[in-house]
Design a protein around this motif. Structure first.
Motif, PDB file in Angstrom:
ATOM      1  N   ILE A  68       0.921  -1.120   0.080  1.00  0.00           N
ATOM      2  CA  ILE A  68      -0.058  -0.020   0.064  1.00  0.00           C
ATOM      3  C   ILE A  68       0.786   1.252  -0.089  1.00  0.00           C
ATOM      4  CG2 ILE A  68      -1.637   1.490   1.248  1.00  0.00           C
ATOM      5  CD1 ILE A  68      -2.724  -1.289   2.332  1.00  0.00           C
ATOM      6  N   THR A  69       0.648   2.024  -0.830  1.00  0.00           N
ATOM      7  CA  THR A  69       1.426   3.413  -0.871  1.00  0.00           C
ATOM      8  C   THR A  69       1.062   4.224   0.213  1.00  0.00           C
ATOM      9  OG1 THR A  69       0.118   4.264  -2.513  1.00  0.00           O
ATOM     10  CG2 THR A  69       1.833   3.024  -3.497  1.00  0.00           C
ATOM     11  N   GLN A  70       1.700   5.356   0.272  1.00  0.00           N
ATOM     12  CA  GLN A  70       1.167   6.514   1.253  1.00  0.00           C
ATOM     13  C   GLN A  70       0.018   6.956   0.724  1.00  0.00           C
ATOM     14  OE1 GLN A  70       4.695   9.080   2.197  1.00  0.00           O
ATOM     15  NE2 GLN A  70       5.428   7.729   3.769  1.00  0.00           N
ATOM     16  N   ASP A  71      -0.033   7.470  -0.555  1.00  0.00           N
ATOM     17  CA  ASP A  71      -1.030   8.091  -1.047  1.00  0.00           C
ATOM     18  C   ASP A  71      -2.407   7.404  -0.975  1.00  0.00           C
ATOM     19  OD1 ASP A  71       0.058  10.531  -2.106  1.00  0.00           O
ATOM     20  OD2 ASP A  71       0.814   9.311  -3.865  1.00  0.00           O
ATOM     21  N   ASP A  72      -2.403   5.979  -1.315  1.00  0.00           N
ATOM     22  CA  ASP A  72      -3.245   4.787  -1.079  1.00  0.00           C
ATOM     23  C   ASP A  72      -3.924   4.937   0.331  1.00  0.00           C
ATOM     24  OD1 ASP A  72      -3.412   4.282  -3.462  1.00  0.00           O
ATOM     25  OD2 ASP A  72      -2.149   2.521  -3.484  1.00  0.00           O
ATOM     26  N   LEU A  73      -2.935   4.820   1.191  1.00  0.00           N
ATOM     27  CA  LEU A  73      -3.445   4.814   2.854  1.00  0.00           C
ATOM     28  C   LEU A  73      -3.846   6.182   3.239  1.00  0.00           C
ATOM     29  CD1 LEU A  73      -3.252   3.244   5.282  1.00  0.00           C
ATOM     30  CD2 LEU A  73      -1.060   4.277   5.728  1.00  0.00           C
ATOM     31  N   ALA A  74      -3.252   7.281   2.653  1.00  0.00           N
ATOM     32  CA  ALA A  74      -3.934   8.430   3.039  1.00  0.00           C
ATOM     33  C   ALA A  74      -5.224   8.754   2.548  1.00  0.00           C
ATOM     34  CB  ALA A  74      -2.999   9.617   2.359  1.00  0.00           C
ATOM     35  N   SER A  75      -5.547   8.394   1.287  1.00  0.00           N
ATOM     36  CA  SER A  75      -6.987   8.119   0.689  1.00  0.00           C
ATOM     37  C   SER A  75      -8.060   7.385   1.416  1.00  0.00           C
ATOM     38  CB  SER A  75      -6.849   8.154  -1.051  1.00  0.00           C
ATOM     39  OG  SER A  75      -6.765   6.986  -0.748  1.00  0.00           O
ATOM     40  N   GLN A  76      -7.575   6.183   2.133  1.00  0.00           N
ATOM     41  CA  GLN A  76      -8.406   5.564   2.672  1.00  0.00           C
ATOM     42  C   GLN A  76      -8.763   5.955   4.050  1.00  0.00           C
ATOM     43  OE1 GLN A  76      -7.306   1.502   2.919  1.00  0.00           O
ATOM     44  NE2 GLN A  76      -6.601   1.366   0.940  1.00  0.00           N
ATOM     45  N   LEU A  77      -7.816   6.883   4.763  1.00  0.00           N
ATOM     46  CA  LEU A  77      -8.058   7.630   6.008  1.00  0.00           C
ATOM     47  C   LEU A  77      -8.711   9.000   5.697  1.00  0.00           C
ATOM     48  CD1 LEU A  77      -4.727   6.398   7.555  1.00  0.00           C
ATOM     49  CD2 LEU A  77      -7.121   5.659   8.189  1.00  0.00           C
ATOM     50  N   PHE A  78      -8.758   9.619   4.735  1.00  0.00           N
ATOM     51  CA  PHE A  78      -9.214  10.874   4.524  1.00  0.00           C
ATOM     52  C   PHE A  78      -8.033  11.830   5.134  1.00  0.00           C
ATOM     53  CE2 PHE A  78     -12.952   8.335   4.157  1.00  0.00           C
ATOM     54  CZ  PHE A  78     -13.106   8.627   2.765  1.00  0.00           C
ATOM     55  N   VAL A  79      -6.813  11.744   4.831  1.00  0.00           N
ATOM     56  CA  VAL A  79      -5.576  12.668   5.514  1.00  0.00           C
ATOM     57  C   VAL A  79      -4.776  12.818   4.205  1.00  0.00           C
ATOM     58  CG1 VAL A  79      -6.012  11.688   7.724  1.00  0.00           C
ATOM     59  CG2 VAL A  79      -4.537  10.730   6.396  1.00  0.00           C
ATOM     60  N   THR A  80      -3.633  13.578   4.424  1.00  0.00           N
ATOM     61  CA  THR A  80      -2.937  13.910   3.355  1.00  0.00           C
ATOM     62  C   THR A  80      -1.752  13.084   3.397  1.00  0.00           C
ATOM     63  OG1 THR A  80      -1.739  15.361   4.675  1.00  0.00           O
ATOM     64  CG2 THR A  80      -3.331  16.464   3.319  1.00  0.00           C
ATOM     65  N   ARG A  81      -1.185  12.736   2.333  1.00  0.00           N
ATOM     66  CA  ARG A  81      -0.004  11.918   2.151  1.00  0.00           C
ATOM     67  C   ARG A  81       1.064  12.416   3.201  1.00  0.00           C
ATOM     68  NH1 ARG A  81       4.887  12.162   0.926  1.00  0.00           N
ATOM     69  NH2 ARG A  81       4.853  13.896   0.124  1.00  0.00           N
ATOM     70  N   GLN A  82       1.221  13.783   3.181  1.00  0.00           N
ATOM     71  CA  GLN A  82       2.058  14.095   4.273  1.00  0.00           C
ATOM     72  C   GLN A  82       1.928  13.855   5.639  1.00  0.00           C
ATOM     73  OE1 GLN A  82       0.574  16.040   1.856  1.00  0.00           O
ATOM     74  NE2 GLN A  82       2.387  16.640   0.624  1.00  0.00           N
ATOM     75  N   ALA A  83       0.774  13.711   5.987  1.00  0.00           N
ATOM     76  CA  ALA A  83       0.096  13.183   7.259  1.00  0.00           C
ATOM     77  C   ALA A  83       0.825  11.763   7.656  1.00  0.00           C
ATOM     78  CB  ALA A  83      -1.092  13.261   7.538  1.00  0.00           C
ATOM     79  N   VAL A  84       0.644  10.771   6.644  1.00  0.00           N
ATOM     80  CA  VAL A  84       1.394   9.561   6.708  1.00  0.00           C
ATOM     81  C   VAL A  84       2.599   9.592   6.795  1.00  0.00           C
ATOM     82  CG1 VAL A  84       1.192   7.230   5.417  1.00  0.00           C
ATOM     83  CG2 VAL A  84      -0.755   8.627   5.560  1.00  0.00           C
ATOM     84  N   SER A  85       3.255  10.431   5.970  1.00  0.00           N
ATOM     85  CA  SER A  85       4.976  10.318   5.964  1.00  0.00           C
ATOM     86  C   SER A  85       5.240  10.840   7.369  1.00  0.00           C
ATOM     87  CB  SER A  85       5.253  11.414   4.970  1.00  0.00           C
ATOM     88  OG  SER A  85       6.735  11.583   5.033  1.00  0.00           O
ATOM     89  N   LYS A  86       4.563  11.819   8.005  1.00  0.00           N
ATOM     90  CA  LYS A  86       4.921  12.178   9.319  1.00  0.00           C
ATOM     91  C   LYS A  86       5.024  11.119  10.530  1.00  0.00           C
ATOM     92  CE  LYS A  86       4.210  17.140   8.711  1.00  0.00           C
ATOM     93  NZ  LYS A  86       3.477  18.679   9.323  1.00  0.00           N
ATOM     94  N   TRP A  87       3.829  10.355  10.434  1.00  0.00           N
ATOM     95  CA  TRP A  87       3.523   9.315  11.226  1.00  0.00           C
ATOM     96  C   TRP A  87       4.710   8.278  10.891  1.00  0.00           C
ATOM     97  CZ3 TRP A  87      -2.305   8.078   9.502  1.00  0.00           C
ATOM     98  CH2 TRP A  87      -3.079   9.187   9.924  1.00  0.00           C
ATOM     99  N   GLU A  88       5.124   7.984   9.864  1.00  0.00           N
ATOM    100  CA  GLU A  88       6.335   7.088   9.554  1.00  0.00           C
ATOM    101  C   GLU A  88       7.398   7.628   9.886  1.00  0.00           C
ATOM    102  OE1 GLU A  88       5.916   5.607   5.557  1.00  0.00           O
ATOM    103  OE2 GLU A  88       4.187   4.431   5.968  1.00  0.00           O
ATOM    104  N   SER A  89       7.538   8.710   9.832  1.00  0.00           N
ATOM    105  CA  SER A  89       8.899   9.594  10.422  1.00  0.00           C
ATOM    106  C   SER A  89       9.091   9.678  11.808  1.00  0.00           C
ATOM    107  CB  SER A  89       9.391  10.706   9.662  1.00  0.00           C
ATOM    108  OG  SER A  89       8.506  11.931  10.110  1.00  0.00           O
ATOM    109  N   GLY A  90       8.014   9.645  12.540  1.00  0.00           N
ATOM    110  CA  GLY A  90       7.815   9.855  13.834  1.00  0.00           C
ATOM    111  C   GLY A  90       7.654  11.334  14.391  1.00  0.00           C
TER     112      GLY A  90
END
Length: 123
Positions: free
Chosen positions: A17-39
């Motif tokens: 699952i890409t960050q974009d796909d995950l972000a769209s499923q959660l209705f957040v931005t890809r940058q939010a997912v990236s921040k979660w993964e970077s801590g």
């Protein structure tokens, strides 16, 4: 030690699952997912629960990276957060389960029947 960012990234990549796909499923931005993964930030509780549904993993596995050997039959049991344990769903209740859970109602019904039987018989 915060294991959540590494767990999120590991599980996301395992399921392709890409960050974009995950972000769209959660209705957040890809940058939010990236921040979660970077801590740099963490998701709120609602998004954590959605992540467990999307990845089909337990919250313990997602946050701490732990696996439990015990598997719960979700068709028969549901988690009760008030008591922090799994309880049987009410749809599969037998007579003894009813008595143990609603003894006070049975006692009240017996009391009311006894009261009215005394009232109507005049004793």
């Amino acid at each position: 030690m915060n294991r959540f960012p590494t767990q999120l990234k590991k599980i996301r990549k395992e399921q392709n699952i890409t960050q974009d796909d995950l972000a769209s499923q959660l209705f957040v931005t890809r940058q939010a997912v990236s921040k979660w993964e970077s801590g740099d930030s963490t998701p709120d509780l609602n998004n954590l629960i959605k992540l467990t549904d999307i990845f089909n993993v337990s919250l313990d596995n997602l946050v701490f990276g732990t696996e439990h050997d015990t598997k719960v039959d979700t068709s028969e049991f549901v988690f009760d957060p008030k008591h922090n344990r799994y309880v049987r769903r009410l749809g599969k209740m037998n007579f003894w389960d009813f008595l143990s859970g609603y003894w006070w109602a049975v006692l009240a019904i017996v009391f009311v029947i006894g009261f009215f039987s005394i009232f109507w018989t005049g004793r």
